[in-house]
Design an enzyme around this catalytic site. Structure first.
Site, PDB file in Angstrom:
ATOM      1  N   GLU A   1     -42.833  19.574  10.718  1.00 51.79           N
ATOM      2  CA  GLU A   1     -42.858  18.226  10.139  1.00 51.79           C
ATOM      3  C   GLU A   1     -41.524  17.754   9.565  1.00 51.79           C
ATOM      4  O   GLU A   1     -41.395  17.520   8.351  1.00 51.79           O
ATOM      5  CB  GLU A   1     -43.939  18.147   9.054  1.00 51.79           C
ATOM      6  CG  GLU A   1     -45.316  18.527   9.545  1.00 51.79           C
ATOM      7  CD  GLU A   1     -46.421  18.224   8.547  1.00 51.79           C
ATOM      8  OE1 GLU A   1     -46.115  18.020   7.362  1.00 51.79           O
ATOM      9  OE2 GLU A   1     -47.587  18.192   8.952  1.00 51.79           O
TER      10      GLU A   1
ATOM     11  N   GLU B   1     -51.952  21.691  13.185  1.00 53.64           N
ATOM     12  CA  GLU B   1     -52.582  21.576  11.872  1.00 53.64           C
ATOM     13  C   GLU B   1     -53.581  20.445  11.933  1.00 53.64           C
ATOM     14  O   GLU B   1     -53.307  19.391  12.514  1.00 53.64           O
ATOM     15  CB  GLU B   1     -51.581  21.212  10.754  1.00 53.64           C
ATOM     16  CG  GLU B   1     -50.714  22.324  10.262  1.00 53.64           C
ATOM     17  CD  GLU B   1     -49.848  21.892   9.064  1.00 53.64           C
ATOM     18  OE1 GLU B   1     -50.259  20.977   8.316  1.00 53.64           O
ATOM     19  OE2 GLU B   1     -48.770  22.481   8.889  1.00 53.64           O
TER      20      GLU B   1
HETATM   21  C1  FCB Z   1     -48.993  19.298   6.119  1.00 50.89           C
HETATM   22  C2  FCB Z   1     -48.104  20.461   5.750  1.00 50.89           C
HETATM   23  C3  FCB Z   1     -48.839  21.621   5.156  1.00 50.89           C
HETATM   24  C4  FCB Z   1     -49.927  21.165   4.233  1.00 50.89           C
HETATM   25  C5  FCB Z   1     -50.811  20.149   4.895  1.00 50.89           C
HETATM   26  C6  FCB Z   1     -51.967  19.693   4.060  1.00 50.89           C
HETATM   27  O1  FCB Z   1     -48.252  18.114   6.074  1.00 50.89           O
HETATM   28  O2  FCB Z   1     -47.419  20.907   6.875  1.00 50.89           O
HETATM   29  O3  FCB Z   1     -47.904  22.439   4.517  1.00 50.89           O
HETATM   30  O4  FCB Z   1     -49.367  20.661   3.081  1.00 50.89           O
HETATM   31  O5  FCB Z   1     -50.051  19.050   5.260  1.00 50.89           O
END
Ligand code: FCB
Length: 456
Positions: A168, A359
């Site tokens: 990210e 994620e």
């Molecule tokens: C993402 C991050 C991770 C966590 C999630 C909820 O943006 O990569 O570290 O904080 O969100």
């Protein structure tokens, strides 16, 4: 009403993700250096209740127990990040062998259990001494990153196939250098955009450094958090605001990496703010990758807001929709995002053939019930609905090869501290006891069947 099984393609990969600072703890053990997060959390006002990741989920000491939890879930892959400061305490030069040993034990433990390690090199914990030399605002940090990548690859390249450069970059740039909510807490749009450029350069140099030492079968990629963006109304002002938001959040990264140039509408509109690449930078940034990791949590609904500089755009939260503790719950956005990417990017010159959701998850206020069980029905619903959206996108040809849930464990959620629980496994941060939630059993079933059940 009938139940139907939606099957995922054969070989679809099921995993979970964590990150070093959020779970490891042991912030000053075995030769580890200070990272910007170690410094940031110890300054007042940065994290709710003054919480820190000093201990976190104590994974640094409890990793064997955590591996057993992963096995019980039937995880096929585990994406974790390496703390740069365990490997190079100052971020350059001297190597700390104890740090490499720790990740080697973890990787070997995963392989023994048949869990594919996905090694991420950078999940936000820049060595503090590099910050003192300018951090990501300095071009030199990109070269230091490539050196560090190569050190890790030398030690683990014979065992790890999947390598991720950054997690990210948009959050690092904007939360770290524009809103200042994250370390290093800078609030300056000019710096934030310079940081974008240097993070992307670090990715490109990192890929080159990794390829130089990894065996041929290694698979390399980056993870982006992409946010499908919708205008709050049909007015041209709102539509243009949504386009700018989408530009900075999504296209800036996608276009640089996959097309080899920054989006032209943005570079014309934001002259001066925009990074001025040196000759050859964009070729380095668009170095071909093997996969693209996509993190999806929610969407953005955006309206024109003249005071909200520099984009003159702000997010609104439509009434009547479902929300979690942090974001709107909007599974349709995952489908919209993936199908849009497929249409707009799959034929770009540097688009990798394999995409993964790296994620996806939800914070809800979990609690332990009288009988010791954590009944997290909302999380189960969230996962099921997002997997359904994913399934639909796959049916339509989107080259999605796997899904990683965020997160394996409850952990330190940055500026929110421990209030936000995302885990499949509940962590009692007083005792460090781990309790698999109902969602862990649900996810284990999904993995076992390679399918979800839907009611129609
Ligand atoms: C993402 C991050 C991770 C966590 C999630 C909820 O943006 O990569 O570290 O904080 O969100």
């Amino acid at each position: 009403m009938a139940t139907r099984l939606l099957r995922f393609p054969q070989g679809f990969l099921w995993g979970a993700t964590t990150s070093a600072y959020q779970i490891e703890g042991a912030w000053n053990e075995d030769g580890k250096g200070l990272s910007i997060w170690d410094v940031f959390v110890h300054q007042p006002g940065h994290v709710e209740r003054g919480e820190t990741g000093d201990v976190a989920a104590d994974h640094y000491h409890r990793w064997p127990e955590d591996l057993a939890l992963m096995s019980a879930l039937g995880l096929q892959a585990y994406c974790f990040s390496v703390a740069w400061t365990r490997i190079q305490p100052e971020g350059y030069g001297r190597v700390n062998p104890a740090g490499l040993d720790f990740y080697e034990r973890l990787v070997d433990g995963l392989l023994e259990r048949n869990i594919q390690p996905w090694l991420m090199l950078y999940h936000w914990d820049l060595p503090q001494s590099l910050q003192e030399h300018g951090g990501w605002a300095s071009r030199d940090t990109a070269l230091r990153f490539a050196d560090y990548a190569q050190i890790v690859a030398h030690r683990l390249g014979d065992r790890v196939t999947y390598w991720v450069t950054h997690n990210e970059p948009a959050v690092v740039a904007y939360a770290g250098h524009f809103s200042g909510e994250h370390a290093p807490g800078i609030r300056n749009p000019f710096i934030a955009l310079r940081v974008v450029h240097h993070l992307l350069l670090a990715h490109g140099y990192g890929l080159q450094a990794l390829r130089a030492v990894l065996p041929n079968g290694a698979r390399l990629g980056i993870i982006l958090n992409l946010i499908p963006t919708y205008p709050a109304s049909e007015t041209p002002q709102d539509q243009q605001a949504a386009q700018r938001f989408d530009g900075f959040q999504n296209r800036l990264f996608l276009d640089a990496l996959l097309r080899g140039h920054y989006p032209e509408d943005l570079s014309h509109q934001f002259v001066g703010l925009f990074p001025e690449p040196q000759a050859g930078d964009l070729e380095i940034i668009s170095e071909p990758m093997d996969f693209l990791g996509i993190n999806y949590y929610s969407r953005a609904v955006v309206r024109y807001a003249p005071q909200a500089l520099p984009l003159q755009a702000e997010q609104v939260y439509p009434a009547g929709n479902e929300y979690s503790q942090m974001w709107e719950i909007y599974p349709q956005g995952l489908y919209d995002l993936l199908t849009r990417l497929y249409i707009e990017y799959r034929d770009t010159p540097f688009c990798p053939l394999d995409w993964y959701i790296t994620e996806n998850g939800v914070p809800v206020p979990d609690g332990v019930d009288f009988d010791g069980r954590v009944r997290d029905e909302r999380r189960i619903r969230y996962i099921r609905r997002h997997l359904r959206a994913l399934h639909q996108a796959i049916q339509e040809g989107v080259p999605l090869r796997g899904y990683f849930y965020w997160s394996l464990l409850d952990n330190f959620e940055w500026a929110y501290g421990y209030r936000m629980r995302f885990g499949l496994v509940y962590v009692d941060f007083e005792t460090q006891e781990r309790i698999p939630k109902d969602s862990a059993r649900f996810y284990a079933e999904v993995i076992r069947k390679n399918a979800i059940e839907v009611v129609e």
